[in-house]
Scaffold this motif. Structure first.
Motif, PDB file in Angstrom:
ATOM      1  N   ILE A   9       5.421  50.534 -36.129  1.00 24.59           N
ATOM      2  CA  ILE A   9       4.267  50.240 -36.989  1.00 24.59           C
ATOM      3  C   ILE A   9       3.293  51.317 -36.841  1.00 24.59           C
ATOM      4  CG2 ILE A   9       2.419  48.552 -37.302  1.00 24.59           C
ATOM      5  CD1 ILE A   9       4.405  46.370 -36.236  1.00 24.59           C
ATOM      6  N   ALA A  10       2.988  51.681 -35.843  1.00 19.89           N
ATOM      7  CA  ALA A  10       1.733  52.637 -35.448  1.00 19.89           C
ATOM      8  C   ALA A  10       2.094  53.978 -36.071  1.00 19.89           C
ATOM      9  CB  ALA A  10       1.575  52.969 -34.139  1.00 19.89           C
ATOM     10  N   ALA A  11       3.606  54.520 -36.132  1.00 18.75           N
ATOM     11  CA  ALA A  11       3.837  55.682 -36.714  1.00 18.75           C
ATOM     12  C   ALA A  11       3.651  55.692 -38.281  1.00 18.75           C
ATOM     13  CB  ALA A  11       5.437  55.839 -36.418  1.00 18.75           C
ATOM     14  N   GLY A  12       4.221  54.540 -38.851  1.00 20.96           N
ATOM     15  CA  GLY A  12       3.871  54.578 -40.329  1.00 20.96           C
ATOM     16  C   GLY A  12       2.445  54.163 -40.755  1.00 20.96           C
ATOM     17  N   GLN A  13       1.683  53.832 -39.796  1.00 20.57           N
ATOM     18  CA  GLN A  13       0.321  53.518 -40.303  1.00 20.57           C
ATOM     19  C   GLN A  13      -0.469  55.238 -40.108  1.00 20.57           C
ATOM     20  OE1 GLN A  13      -1.274  50.522 -37.556  1.00 20.57           O
ATOM     21  NE2 GLN A  13      -0.836  48.998 -38.820  1.00 20.57           N
ATOM     22  N   LYS A  14      -0.035  55.907 -39.156  1.00 25.45           N
ATOM     23  CA  LYS A  14      -0.655  57.255 -39.139  1.00 25.45           C
ATOM     24  C   LYS A  14       0.060  58.156 -40.168  1.00 25.45           C
ATOM     25  CE  LYS A  14      -0.353  61.131 -36.098  1.00 25.45           C
ATOM     26  NZ  LYS A  14       0.138  61.820 -34.764  1.00 25.45           N
ATOM     27  N   ARG A  66       8.826  48.083 -31.718  1.00 24.67           N
ATOM     28  CA  ARG A  66       8.434  47.680 -32.997  1.00 24.67           C
ATOM     29  C   ARG A  66       6.804  48.190 -33.230  1.00 24.67           C
ATOM     30  NH1 ARG A  66       8.401  41.026 -34.288  1.00 24.67           N
ATOM     31  NH2 ARG A  66       7.321  41.250 -36.273  1.00 24.67           N
ATOM     32  N   ALA A  67       6.127  48.014 -32.024  1.00 27.04           N
ATOM     33  CA  ALA A  67       4.660  48.510 -32.129  1.00 27.04           C
ATOM     34  C   ALA A  67       4.666  50.077 -32.381  1.00 27.04           C
ATOM     35  CB  ALA A  67       3.913  48.115 -31.059  1.00 27.04           C
ATOM     36  N   ALA A  68       5.431  50.735 -31.940  1.00 24.92           N
ATOM     37  CA  ALA A  68       5.593  52.397 -31.973  1.00 24.92           C
ATOM     38  C   ALA A  68       5.987  52.395 -33.429  1.00 24.92           C
ATOM     39  CB  ALA A  68       6.422  52.726 -31.265  1.00 24.92           C
TER      40      ALA A  68
END
Length: 499
Positions: free
Chosen positions: A345-350, A341-343
């Motif tokens: 979220i991080a991908a979307g934010q990047k 889940r964290a991965a």
């Protein structure tokens, strides 16, 4: 629990206007104790619903009100809507089933009782079930869904039972409107009809909502949108429930197909279109977070929202299973889910950061075929629903889902179903899939819906933002002209099975 009561639901940032209630990626402004309750609850967190499952146990057959949109059906394995179950359970059977499901589906985090009648019209069975489950599986969150008529009488028991989440269905605060929705209620050993019934019901619902807030119990309010009856009125309902501490407001479309046998279905009352539903949800959002990922689940639903695995866990099957409830295994599995889940979220934010600086007033909708985990991982022909996202330079916002009948049957596409599917996503500019056949691909393109399969098995938000950036670039270069799409139909009560 004081901070939960004082929080009074979701709030909007004074700087950005963005509503925060833990329903997106992070904790936002939520107190820690509230965040712990919602972070892995698929109904209270839109982001969590991609990763965590829930189940309902059908231990409450009786109901104390009649709704014109409800027709409870027993021994029914085909329809997917509230009030429908394949089999009713005793509390003892229910706890056995919960342990079996929690063992087989370690990301199942929530147990709810939602019928098929009203749980609080069956208080002995309901609370006995919660008691047994709390003892046998203490890590599972407990949920209760009710029409609210008997709610004030059971607040103390709800609190003692460690039920942290309660949903109340509130469709009106005006008895004149209520009389058009509810033929009768049964209260204090007496049947009431018309405006008298609606007046008692709304008073009890709002009283119960306030009492839940005083106890620090999170409350979600469900409202059924019924065009030309309560659609405009739901703006006032939204204000009333927000002021009394509702944590989320879920405005759902009326399900009124004639074959369901409801009063509204038989008298021709239509449900809302996709545009009408979204417009009302947008109008109500303001400072109240709207739940847009509801699937209007059966009373015996099992699995992720949008899937139903109840057929795998019939009473006969559960009794044959070797159930070994392993709390450590469940915690380890959920830790892995949190890393994934964290991965995501991080991908979307990047991807969103790379889109920073883009200036465009264009917003559009896209549909996504997914099996869950926040991935584009479903074949177009196998999709039972499409998740819909609104794209803008602010990012990808989940705005709903569209149920469909499966297009591909036994390796062959059903052409009549393709037309219905395209009608269901007619307002979308693109549909993201892991794979798609040549025939539906060409027909989608002809209809002005771009089939996108180059992001197969990648994260939804990351992929959608990347595609949107490319779309804006094409508009700027004059390669394409942005046009608004038309409205779309909301599928009325899809069948569970693909057959």
């Amino acid at each position: 629990m004081k901070s939960a009561a004082e929080h009074k639901g979701c709030r909007a940032s004074a700087k950005t206007g963005q509503v925060s209630c833990g329903s997106q990626a992070g904790q936002g402004d939520l107190p820690t104790e509230i965040w712990e309750k919602v972070k892995n609850h698929p109904c209270y967190s839109e982001e969590a619903h991609h990763h965590y499952a829930r189940m309902h146990v059908a231990v409450a057959p009786a109901c104390n009100i009649q709704c014109n949109y409800c027709n409870r059906k027993y021994d029914c394995a085909n329809e997917s809507r509230p009030g429908v179950v394949s089999e009713k359970l005793t509390p003892e059977q229910a706890v056995r089933k919960v342990l079996a499901v929690a063992t087989a589906i370690p990301h199942m985090t929530v147990l709810g009782i939602a019928g098929p009648g009203d749980p609080l019209a069956n208080p002995a069975k309901t609370f006995k079930t919660f008691e047994l489950i709390a003892e046998a599986a203490p890590d599972i969150k407990l949920c209760l869904s009710t029409n609210g008529l008997a709610l004030p009488d059971h607040i103390d028991t709800i609190a003692r039972s460690k039920i942290d989440h309660v949903t109340i269905t509130i469709n009106m605060i005006d008895p004149e409107i209520g009389a058009k929705i509810y033929p009768w209620i049964f209260f204090n050993h007496k049947r009431y009809t018309g405006m008298d019934a609606a007046r008692i019901l709304t008073d009890r619902q709002l009283q119960g909502l306030e009492m839940l807030g005083e106890r620090g119990i999170l409350c979600k309010v469900n409202s059924v949108m019924i065009p030309n009856i309560n659609d405009r009125h739901l703006v006032e309902v939204n204000k009333a429930v927000k002021s009394r501490g509702a944590f989320l407001h879920n405005i759902m479309p009326l399900i009124s197909a004639p074959e369901h046998g409801t009063v509204f279905g038989l008298n021709g009352q239509r449900g809302p279109t996709a545009w009408e539903l979204k417009a009302l949800q947008d109008a109500c959002e303001g400072e109240t977070k709207m739940m847009r990922h509801c699937r209007q689940c059966r009373a015996d639903a099992v699995g992720l929202l949008g899937e139903d695995r109840s057929a795998e866990f019939t009473t006969d099957q559960v009794m044959k299973m070797d159930v070994q409830y392993d709390l450590d295994m469940r915690k380890a599995y959920q830790s892995r889910v949190e890393r994934e889940r964290a991965a995501k979220i991080a991908a979307g934010q990047k991807e969103l950061a790379e889109c920073a600086g883009e200036m465009s007033a264009i917003t559009l909708l896209v549909a996504v075929a997914t099996k869950g985990s926040g991935l584009i991982n479903e074949h177009f022909g196998h999709a039972k629903e499409f998740q819909v996202y609104e794209l803008s330079t602010s990012g990808a916002k989940f705005v709903g889902h569209r149920r469909v009948d499966v297009y591909c049957q036994g390796g062959y596409g059903e052409e009549d179903r393709l037309s219905a599917i395209m009608g269901g996503i007619h307002d979308c500019h693109a549909v993201f899939v892991s794979k798609i056949g040549g025939c539906p691909k060409s027909k989608l393109i002809k209809a002005g819906i771009e089939p996108v399969d180059q992001f197969a098995h990648e994260f939804i938000e990351k992929s959608a933002i990347a595609w949107f950036k490319s779309y804006l670039d094409k508009v700027k270069r004059g390669e394409i002209q942005h046009v608004q799409r038309g409205d779309a139909a909301i599928r009325q009560g899809s069948r569970i099975s693909a057959a």
